[in-house]
Design a protein around this motif. Structure first.
Motif, PDB file in Angstrom:
ATOM      1  N   ARG A  31       0.837  -1.207   0.000  1.00 39.54           N
ATOM      2  CA  ARG A  31       0.000   0.000   0.000  1.00 39.54           C
ATOM      3  C   ARG A  31       0.868   1.251   0.000  1.00 39.54           C
ATOM      4  O   ARG A  31       0.632   2.204  -0.731  1.00 39.54           O
ATOM      5  CB  ARG A  31      -0.907   0.008   1.231  1.00 39.54           C
ATOM      6  N   TYR A  35       1.136   4.068  -3.015  1.00 38.16           N
ATOM      7  CA  TYR A  35       0.845   5.459  -2.669  1.00 38.16           C
ATOM      8  C   TYR A  35       2.025   6.356  -3.050  1.00 38.16           C
ATOM      9  O   TYR A  35       1.849   7.425  -3.649  1.00 38.16           O
ATOM     10  CB  TYR A  35       0.557   5.574  -1.172  1.00 38.16           C
ATOM     11  N   TRP A  65      -5.859   1.750  -2.964  1.00 34.72           N
ATOM     12  CA  TRP A  65      -4.764   2.721  -3.034  1.00 34.72           C
ATOM     13  C   TRP A  65      -4.056   2.677  -4.385  1.00 34.72           C
ATOM     14  O   TRP A  65      -3.611   3.709  -4.912  1.00 34.72           O
ATOM     15  CB  TRP A  65      -3.774   2.487  -1.893  1.00 34.72           C
ATOM     16  N   MET A 102     -11.761   8.045  -2.078  1.00 33.61           N
ATOM     17  CA  MET A 102     -10.861   8.083  -3.231  1.00 33.61           C
ATOM     18  C   MET A 102     -11.590   8.457  -4.509  1.00 33.61           C
ATOM     19  O   MET A 102     -11.032   9.126  -5.385  1.00 33.61           O
ATOM     20  CB  MET A 102     -10.187   6.724  -3.404  1.00 33.61           C
TER      21      MET A 102
ATOM     22  N   PHE B 154      -3.599   8.284   5.587  1.00 31.01           N
ATOM     23  CA  PHE B 154      -2.537   8.242   4.587  1.00 31.01           C
ATOM     24  C   PHE B 154      -1.457   7.259   5.048  1.00 31.01           C
ATOM     25  O   PHE B 154      -1.105   7.219   6.224  1.00 31.01           O
ATOM     26  CB  PHE B 154      -1.948   9.629   4.347  1.00 31.01           C
TER      27      PHE B 154
END
Lengths: 150, 597
Positions: A31, A35, A65, A102, B154
């Motif tokens: 992930r 990213y 992601w 997202m 995040f």
């Protein structure tokens, strides 16, 4: 998003270094890698291929992601959009919530399909999913109306 | 990392602990879960090994801070050519010793804003190594069974002994990061930080506004008084009602010096004076809680003297002082935890205590017989022991003296006991107490007033001035217009004041405080001078001093203990003493100017 200049690194890591993590056995590392590639934003063959592979990742949040990262690099990627839309039906509420978020973040114009998908999430059984879908719709509606940024 | 000026900080908290947030978005001080717990972030005391948590815009520009009005919710703003970003910081007030957490909400207010998060914890002042793992929630830090989770939407990347991430927010977009204790690894409610964060923010804002809404002050400088009240509330330990002197340790009174002390404890003096300020503003609940804490101390104490001068927030009596292997704020060493002053004799605490008890009895709730019995035992002890030398209000480490302030406060203690006995009809050896009270009075007048100097002096037989004597008219020991007091005021202004700021005493003159180096002006003393001048009828002079003193507050209205030569904050921050003195000075001055609560 695609008209932004790519960065040289993300957190001091180059694309090449992050690409090495994309196939990690650890989904959290995968992930992070997808990213990072999205943040760097290099539209090169290796990056796009790696992200497309991760659209089929066995772990749902990695897929989300990866889709988001791919949409940063290729905003019109149908595969990425399809991955996000599919994720809105994931059995895990945090994945559905993530997907809603997202969809709004990576959409630069209020596509009908996206709004329709998000609207369908407004009666999700989970409060956080409903909240995320509501916020996403509001964001896209502002885009549609051309509301200036605050 | 560089050390930001002490005054470049805001404070957040939940009445169990606090965190300092600098104007660059760095949390560089936090002990979790309680004020006196080991640190989680302490880079303000060692910028390499102390640990920090930074969340800030990556763009160069100008930073500002503000509180959401009438709350302890802090906003740090990052302004650049590319956009405006904000980080909203708060610690949710939840009631009960539930999981303590720091909530940080980053948002893009104008333009797209890229933020960078760097979380580098360092447990127990760098003494306890930790491990961490990344998972779907964020990161979990584990130091020998003590665990903290950083929840971030995040993805976090491992960096040194912590984690980092960068993310870009579109205009109007926000994301929430939560740092919290982890008690159960199976906690499943950690995933949706944003939703939880929004709810917590609303609850926290509502809490603070409801609390401040009970303040009965509406006079001049109301915002400063309110901010000071909010700070004092932050320094209150909710489970026991105890009030810490400041939430930090070892912020120096002199940069590079040795005057670095741990203030994360409850001094009877500081807490009693804070109680006084709370009562005058109408916060009787806080006063009641502290009275309960005090009663517990009194009930559990059979020693000689009856009370320690300070305690842990849970009422514990051991505050063993240790030095830490940290660089210190800008090289100010030693860094200390614990406080050796706990074993000192400071006779004044009985006066501050009894004055607050008396005020509480009048404006809060009548004190109980059981509490009176404990207090009477202290009064009996004081009658037999007030003549002893002590370390005094300034906790000198150079030997005991017959400090004037101590004797004056002994008088206050006996005077308030007499008033309570008389007004409430409580049993007391009135004759004996009155006799000793009057003996104290005559002794002070005979031995503490230097005719040649024309002023009350620091201790019997000295020729040194001490700003603590400004308290005399404020506690009713002598008339504010008594010629002796007026001349003391004049002397104080000439010898202890610099640019409207007051030193406690002149170094090297008077009692040896047992320390090297120097210090700044003492904020509480400056506000005491304002009060003394007000009561002496020198109202315009007092007002000028007060207004000037307000300019020394930081951008959020916060003060440390002292002020340096160029207006910099020195000492632990924010400090209860300063803020309670601001409140009482403002109230007195406003009343004298024709205002009223």
């Amino acid at each position: 998003m695609s008209d932004e200049q790519p960065l040289a690194t993300y957190l001091d890591g180059t694309s090449a270094e992050w690409l090495r993590l994309v196939d990690s056995a650890d989904p959290v590392e995968r992930r992070l890698a997808v990213y990072a590639l999205g943040e760097i934003g290099r539209h090169d063959g290796e990056t796009v291929t790696a992200l497309r592979e991760r659209l089929k990742d066995p772990v749902s949040f990695v897929r989300v992601w990866a889709a988001a990262a791919l949409r940063r690099i290729e905003p019109r990627s149908k595969e990425a959009l399809a991955t996000l839309v599919a994720a809105t039906r994931d059995e895990q509420h945090f994945v559905r919530s993530l997907a809603a978020w997202m969809l709004a973040r990576t959409t630069s114009e209020a596509a009908e399909e996206v709004i329709e998908t998000l609207t369908g999430m407004l009666d999700d059984r989970d409060a956080s999913v409903r909240a995320e879908a509501t916020a996403a719709i509001e964001r896209l509606q502002r885009l549609e109306r051309g509301v200036p940024t605050s | 990392m560089a050390y930001p000026p002490i005054e470049h900080h805001g404070v957040i908290g939940d009445m169990y602990t606090t965190a300092l947030v600098s104007t660059d978005g760095t949390i560089d001080w936090c002990c979790l879960p309680h004020f006196d717990s080991p640190s989680l972030f302490a880079s303000i005391l060692d910028d390499r090994r102390g640990g920090y948590f930074r969340l800030a815009s990556v763009d160069e520009g100008r930073n500002q801070q503000m509180y959401l009005p009438d709350t302890n919710v802090l906003i740090t703003r990052f302004l650049s050519e590319h956009g405006v970003g904000e980080v909203v910081d708060f610690m949710p007030v939840q009631g009960g010793d539930k999981t303590h957490q720091i909530v940080r909400v980053a948002r893009a207010v104008r333009g797209r804003v890229t933020f960078r998060l760097d979380c580098q914890p360092s447990m127990d002042f760098g003494r306890q190594p930790h491990e961490f793992v990344l998972d779907g929630r964020g990161a979990v830090f584990d130091a020998g069974g003590t665990r903290f989770a950083l929840i971030s939407r995040f993805p976090l990347s491992p960096r040194e002994t912590g984690v980092a991430t960068e993310f870009t927010l579109d205009p109007g977009e926000s994301t929430t990061v939560i740092l919290r204790q982890v008690e159960d690894e199976r906690e499943t409610d950690l995933l949706e930080a944003r939703l939880a964060g929004e709810a917590l923010l609303q609850d926290t804002v509502r809490y603070w506004r409801n609390w401040l809404g009970r303040c009965n002050y509406s006079g001049r400088w109301r915002e400063m008084v309110h901010r000071s009240a909010l700070v004092l509330k932050l320094l209150t330990y909710e489970p026991t009602g105890a009030i810490v002197a400041a939430p930090t340790t070892s912020l120096p009174e002199e940069i590079g010096g040795v005057r670095n002390w741990d203030y994360r404890y409850t001094w009877i003096r500081d807490a009693s004076l804070t109680l006084h300020a709370f009562l005058r503003l109408g916060f009787t609940d806080e006063a009641a809680r502290f009275m309960e804490w005090l009663e517990d101390r009194a009930r559990n104490s059979a020693g000689d003297p009856p009370l320690q001068i300070m305690y842990r927030i849970d009422g514990g009596e051991e505050l063993i002082e240790q030095t830490l292997d940290l660089d210190g704020y800008r090289g100010s060493r030693p860094v200390r935890v614990g406080n050796g002053a706990a074993q000192q004799l400071q006779l004044d605490v009985y006066g501050e205590l009894m004055d607050s008890v008396y005020l509480y009895d009048q404006y809060g709730s009548p004190l109980s017989y059981d509490l009176w019995v404990h207090l009477r035992r202290m009064i009996d002890w004081l009658c037999a022991n007030w003549e002893h030398d002590d370390e005094g209000i300034w906790e000198v480490r150079g030997g005991r003296r017959p400090f004037t302030y101590s004797k004056v406060q002994c008088w206050v203690a006996l005077d308030r006991a007499l008033r309570l006995a008389t007004e409430r009809g409580l049993p007391l050896d009135v004759s004996r107490v009155q006799q000793e009270r009057d003996r104290i009075y005559e002794t002070v007048m005979e031995k503490a007033y230097d005719r040649q100097l024309g002023a009350f002096v620091q201790f019997f037989g000295s020729d040194a001035l001490d700003a603590s004597n400004l308290i005399m008219p404020l506690v009713g020991f002598c008339s504010p217009t008594d010629p002796r007091m007026l001349s003391t005021l004049d002397r104080t202004v000439v010898e202890l004041m610099s640019d409207s700021l007051v030193y406690r005493y002149r170094e090297g003159v008077g009692a040896d405080d047992g320390l090297t180096g120097s210090e700044g002006t003492f904020n509480m003393c400056t506000y005491w001078l304002v009060q003394a001048l007000t009561r002496a009828g020198r109202v315009e002079e007092a007002r000028f001093l007060f207004e000037k003193m307000l300019t020394y507050a930081n951008h959020l209205g916060l003060y440390a203990e002292e002020i340096g030569p160029v207006g910099e904050a020195l000492g632990n921050f924010p400090q209860a003493f300063t803020h309670l003195a601001l409140i009482t000075a403002a109230l007195d001055l406003d009343a004298a100017l024709g205002g009223g609560q």
